[in-house]
Design a protein around this motif. Sequence first.
Motif, PDB file in Angstrom:
ATOM      1  N   CYS A 406     -96.178 -16.792  64.201  1.00  0.00           N
ATOM      2  CA  CYS A 406     -95.166 -17.768  63.801  1.00  0.00           C
ATOM      3  C   CYS A 406     -93.780 -17.116  63.952  1.00  0.00           C
ATOM      4  N   PRO A 407     -93.407 -16.779  65.198  1.00  0.00           N
ATOM      5  CA  PRO A 407     -92.185 -15.992  65.415  1.00  0.00           C
ATOM      6  C   PRO A 407     -90.912 -16.780  65.142  1.00  0.00           C
ATOM      7  N   MET A 408     -89.847 -16.040  64.824  1.00  0.00           N
ATOM      8  CA  MET A 408     -88.539 -16.669  64.686  1.00  0.00           C
ATOM      9  C   MET A 408     -88.059 -17.109  66.063  1.00  0.00           C
ATOM     10  N   SER A 409     -87.469 -18.270  66.138  1.00  0.00           N
ATOM     11  CA  SER A 409     -86.914 -18.768  67.397  1.00  0.00           C
ATOM     12  C   SER A 409     -85.564 -18.103  67.655  1.00  0.00           C
ATOM     13  N   ASP A 410     -85.061 -18.267  68.877  1.00  0.00           N
ATOM     14  CA  ASP A 410     -83.729 -17.735  69.183  1.00  0.00           C
ATOM     15  C   ASP A 410     -82.668 -18.388  68.305  1.00  0.00           C
ATOM     16  N   ASN A 411     -82.841 -19.657  67.995  1.00  0.00           N
ATOM     17  CA  ASN A 411     -81.892 -20.323  67.108  1.00  0.00           C
ATOM     18  C   ASN A 411     -81.931 -19.718  65.703  1.00  0.00           C
ATOM     19  N   GLN A 412     -83.129 -19.393  65.229  1.00  0.00           N
ATOM     20  CA  GLN A 412     -83.243 -18.759  63.912  1.00  0.00           C
ATOM     21  C   GLN A 412     -82.659 -17.351  63.933  1.00  0.00           C
ATOM     22  N   LEU A 413     -82.860 -16.633  65.031  1.00  0.00           N
ATOM     23  CA  LEU A 413     -82.269 -15.300  65.156  1.00  0.00           C
ATOM     24  C   LEU A 413     -80.743 -15.385  65.172  1.00  0.00           C
ATOM     25  N   THR A 414     -80.218 -16.409  65.842  1.00  0.00           N
ATOM     26  CA  THR A 414     -78.765 -16.595  65.870  1.00  0.00           C
ATOM     27  C   THR A 414     -78.240 -16.899  64.470  1.00  0.00           C
ATOM     28  N   GLU A 415     -78.932 -17.740  63.752  1.00  0.00           N
ATOM     29  CA  GLU A 415     -78.521 -18.057  62.375  1.00  0.00           C
ATOM     30  C   GLU A 415     -78.523 -16.798  61.508  1.00  0.00           C
ATOM     31  N   LYS A 416     -79.551 -15.977  61.670  1.00  0.00           N
ATOM     32  CA  LYS A 416     -79.637 -14.706  60.936  1.00  0.00           C
ATOM     33  C   LYS A 416     -78.482 -13.783  61.317  1.00  0.00           C
ATOM     34  N   PHE A 417     -78.198 -13.682  62.610  1.00  0.00           N
ATOM     35  CA  PHE A 417     -77.097 -12.850  63.114  1.00  0.00           C
ATOM     36  C   PHE A 417     -75.776 -13.290  62.492  1.00  0.00           C
ATOM     37  N   MET A 418     -75.511 -14.585  62.534  1.00  0.00           N
ATOM     38  CA  MET A 418     -74.245 -15.093  62.019  1.00  0.00           C
ATOM     39  C   MET A 418     -74.145 -14.903  60.508  1.00  0.00           C
ATOM     40  N   ASP A 419     -75.255 -15.092  59.816  1.00  0.00           N
ATOM     41  CA  ASP A 419     -75.261 -14.906  58.366  1.00  0.00           C
ATOM     42  C   ASP A 419     -74.851 -13.478  57.992  1.00  0.00           C
ATOM     43  N   GLN A 420     -75.267 -12.516  58.807  1.00  0.00           N
ATOM     44  CA  GLN A 420     -74.922 -11.123  58.528  1.00  0.00           C
ATOM     45  C   GLN A 420     -73.527 -10.750  59.010  1.00  0.00           C
ATOM     46  N   CYS A 421     -73.138 -11.295  60.159  1.00  0.00           N
ATOM     47  CA  CYS A 421     -71.924 -10.822  60.817  1.00  0.00           C
ATOM     48  C   CYS A 421     -70.644 -11.532  60.393  1.00  0.00           C
ATOM     49  N   VAL A 422     -70.740 -12.796  60.026  1.00  0.00           N
ATOM     50  CA  VAL A 422     -69.519 -13.527  59.653  1.00  0.00           C
ATOM     51  C   VAL A 422     -68.778 -12.861  58.495  1.00  0.00           C
ATOM     52  N   PRO A 423     -69.462 -12.422  57.424  1.00  0.00           N
ATOM     53  CA  PRO A 423     -68.727 -11.767  56.341  1.00  0.00           C
ATOM     54  C   PRO A 423     -68.042 -10.465  56.766  1.00  0.00           C
ATOM     55  N   VAL A 424     -68.562  -9.842  57.816  1.00  0.00           N
ATOM     56  CA  VAL A 424     -68.022  -8.560  58.276  1.00  0.00           C
ATOM     57  C   VAL A 424     -66.969  -8.744  59.362  1.00  0.00           C
ATOM     58  N   LEU A 425     -67.252  -9.620  60.325  1.00  0.00           N
ATOM     59  CA  LEU A 425     -66.406  -9.769  61.509  1.00  0.00           C
ATOM     60  C   LEU A 425     -65.486 -10.979  61.456  1.00  0.00           C
ATOM     61  N   GLY A 426     -65.795 -11.943  60.601  1.00  0.00           N
ATOM     62  CA  GLY A 426     -65.103 -13.231  60.658  1.00  0.00           C
ATOM     63  C   GLY A 426     -65.827 -14.149  61.627  1.00  0.00           C
ATOM     64  N   LEU A 427     -65.598 -15.446  61.496  1.00  0.00           N
ATOM     65  CA  LEU A 427     -66.368 -16.427  62.258  1.00  0.00           C
ATOM     66  C   LEU A 427     -66.195 -16.295  63.758  1.00  0.00           C
ATOM     67  N   GLU A 428     -64.963 -16.207  64.249  1.00  0.00           N
ATOM     68  CA  GLU A 428     -64.723 -16.199  65.693  1.00  0.00           C
ATOM     69  C   GLU A 428     -65.263 -14.930  66.348  1.00  0.00           C
ATOM     70  N   ARG A 429     -65.023 -13.780  65.730  1.00  0.00           N
ATOM     71  CA  ARG A 429     -65.549 -12.533  66.297  1.00  0.00           C
ATOM     72  C   ARG A 429     -67.064 -12.521  66.261  1.00  0.00           C
ATOM     73  N   ALA A 430     -67.645 -13.056  65.206  1.00  0.00           N
ATOM     74  CA  ALA A 430     -69.107 -13.102  65.112  1.00  0.00           C
ATOM     75  C   ALA A 430     -69.686 -13.972  66.221  1.00  0.00           C
ATOM     76  N   ARG A 431     -69.047 -15.120  66.487  1.00  0.00           N
ATOM     77  CA  ARG A 431     -69.505 -15.982  67.583  1.00  0.00           C
ATOM     78  C   ARG A 431     -69.415 -15.259  68.923  1.00  0.00           C
ATOM     79  N   SER A 432     -68.304 -14.583  69.165  1.00  0.00           N
ATOM     80  CA  SER A 432     -68.129 -13.854  70.427  1.00  0.00           C
ATOM     81  C   SER A 432     -69.165 -12.751  70.561  1.00  0.00           C
TER      82      SER A 432
END
Length: 453
Positions: A406-432
């Motif tokens: 029952c693997p995580m999808s790429d969309n779920q991995l992206t959500e996980k990535f953004m959840d971790q990175c937005v507080p550190v990088l900010g929204l725009e840098r995290a998206r980039s």
Amino acid sequence: MSTKAIANWTSSLTYSSLPLPIIQSAIQSFYNWTGCTAGGSAHPATTIARNALTPFFGAATSTLLGCEHRTTDAQHAALLNGIASHVHDYDDTHLETIIHPTGPVAAALLSIAETLQRPVSGEEFITALVAGIEVECKCGLAVWPSHYDVGWHITSTTGSIGAAVAVSKLLGLSPDQIAHAIGIAATQVTGLREMFGSHTKSFHPGRAAQNGLIAAILASNGYTSSLEALEAKRGWVNVVSDDNKLQNLVASLGKEGFWEIEKNSFKPFPCGIVIHPVIDGCIQLHSRLDGSGKRCQDITDVQLTVHPLVLELTGKTKPRDGLEAKFSVYHGAAIGLLLGKAIPGQYEDAVVTDTEVISLRDKIHATADEKCRPDECHIVINFASADGVPASIVKHVDHAVGSVHCPMSDNQLTEKFMDQCVPVLGLERARSASEWCWALDRHKDICEIKDVF
């Protein structure tokens, strides 16, 4: 001659020989690792290590992910990025060995890539990453389970070997030099399971990355080791375990159906992976409770049936802080039921010591069942009833989210990535950063990463 066979395979591996699913698995593994590393860059374990070691930093060549425009020497970058990647216990897992494979390998590989006076393409980086992870996991399988059972932290004890192989591949070392690098790495055995629940657990993959990097650099300059470092009577395999399945595993390197990176799994929850079935089930039960009108306050007890490793690895009934809670199936169940989620915020010290969480945690009981698979569990919640008739809700998790089935999808991995990175990088840098990492195979120079993190 397993050590030499590994060296020969590593030397001959090419990007064009990698099947597409292996390339995709490598990109997912790197993507997940960068998110975990940036997300862990501000954790106290990482900041304490960074601040303590700053006076000893050398020439600034290599990026510290999540620390804006911060660079240091390659050795310390490997160490600190390795620590950051593992500190939330959110990184990838090779389920057959419980190795977190990408941390030591990628941390070493990225740090040395940025020192080279030439572009390192995404394809070249992926090839080296795959080589390191494959060898790391084959070594783990060779000594599993006695190596882990006696108390070694298998991520770091194999990670230094994987890191040495990956860096050797990137540096273009000869088979003999790669064999020497493997030996230099193997002699640096790092990691005791006693350290789980402390800052030192995340030190393990960081140190493994640093040790593997040093091993490859020394070998590239003519430093020697035993050419039978892994398989000899007093070599790594026979010293660190009662098992020795190395020869057949080495023979399977690169064979169809035997790629270890393809078995990599990604965590939806930042804690020991054996807890994930319980958390998955309890989060689903949280939604059912909301719809049934029942409250967590009415729970009299919760009965968990789990794989034996759950109690061995995560049996802490009264965790004192967030790091210990990562090894408490009781905390995992409590936050799943009470809060309906389990991301890094639910492992902050304030949540672990919250009276409502503690009250529910104390009502949870777990029983080991050898018939229960590692990604399976059974949950029974019992409630007090106003009319005196007991009430209960039952949930069986056959395969937890994030498992191979029952693997995580790429969309779920992206959500996980953004959840971790937005507080550190900010929204725009995290998206980039997210877009850049998903395009790893198309980059002409991996060193561009310093511009996005």
